[in-house]
Design a protein around this motif. Sequence first.
Motif: not given
Length: 201
Positions: A102-119
């Motif tokens: 099984l391969i689970f792919y977690l899609d995400i909006d780019l802005k949300e990903a950047v926000k999480r990385i900065k946090k």
Amino acid sequence: MKVQLLIKNMFVVFEGIDGCGKTSLSKELYCRLEMNGKIFWTKAPMMDALVDYDYDRKLQNELIIRPLLNQNYIVLCDRYHPSEMAYQGHPVSSSSVIEPDLIFYLDIDLKEAVKRIKKRNPKEEIDVDFLANVLDNYRDIAKGQDWIWLDKDWDFGRKVDFCHALIKRFSDVENKVKTKNQGLSDSNTTYSYVIHPKKPE
């Protein structure tokens, strides 16, 4: 008392760009599945200061993944060869990989990903253009693969519950074929194990 799952073995991979939540998801699933025994969590690449991805993957295959699968473990892996395809932009020889169940792919909006990385790390420098390109690569690759596309609008708990239920059903030897053919239901929708209703055409 621990209740053992009826498993031969199972190799489960979690993919997505930085900040998508795959590490948190895979570790939470490890904690939930640990009560059933024979569960192992790993990540790729194994070595942080990596020079040779092929060498790292060979070591991981021969020292961790294959021996554990031979001992009937469920192996959860945070990234595997699809990450190389998305981040490095080159194909990986099929002869050098162990095919995931099984391969689970977690899609995400780019802005949300950047926000999480900065946090997570306010001092981390983020190449947004590069991350956007990786996100596009992932989505292009996922369209042509039998990956399970986890909706970016799902909250963390729903993703955990869905993945946990699917892994448990898929790891049951008697239900493997049935699970593939019939899909898995949650409270709202019935899903095929390879197709998500919001997966891009």
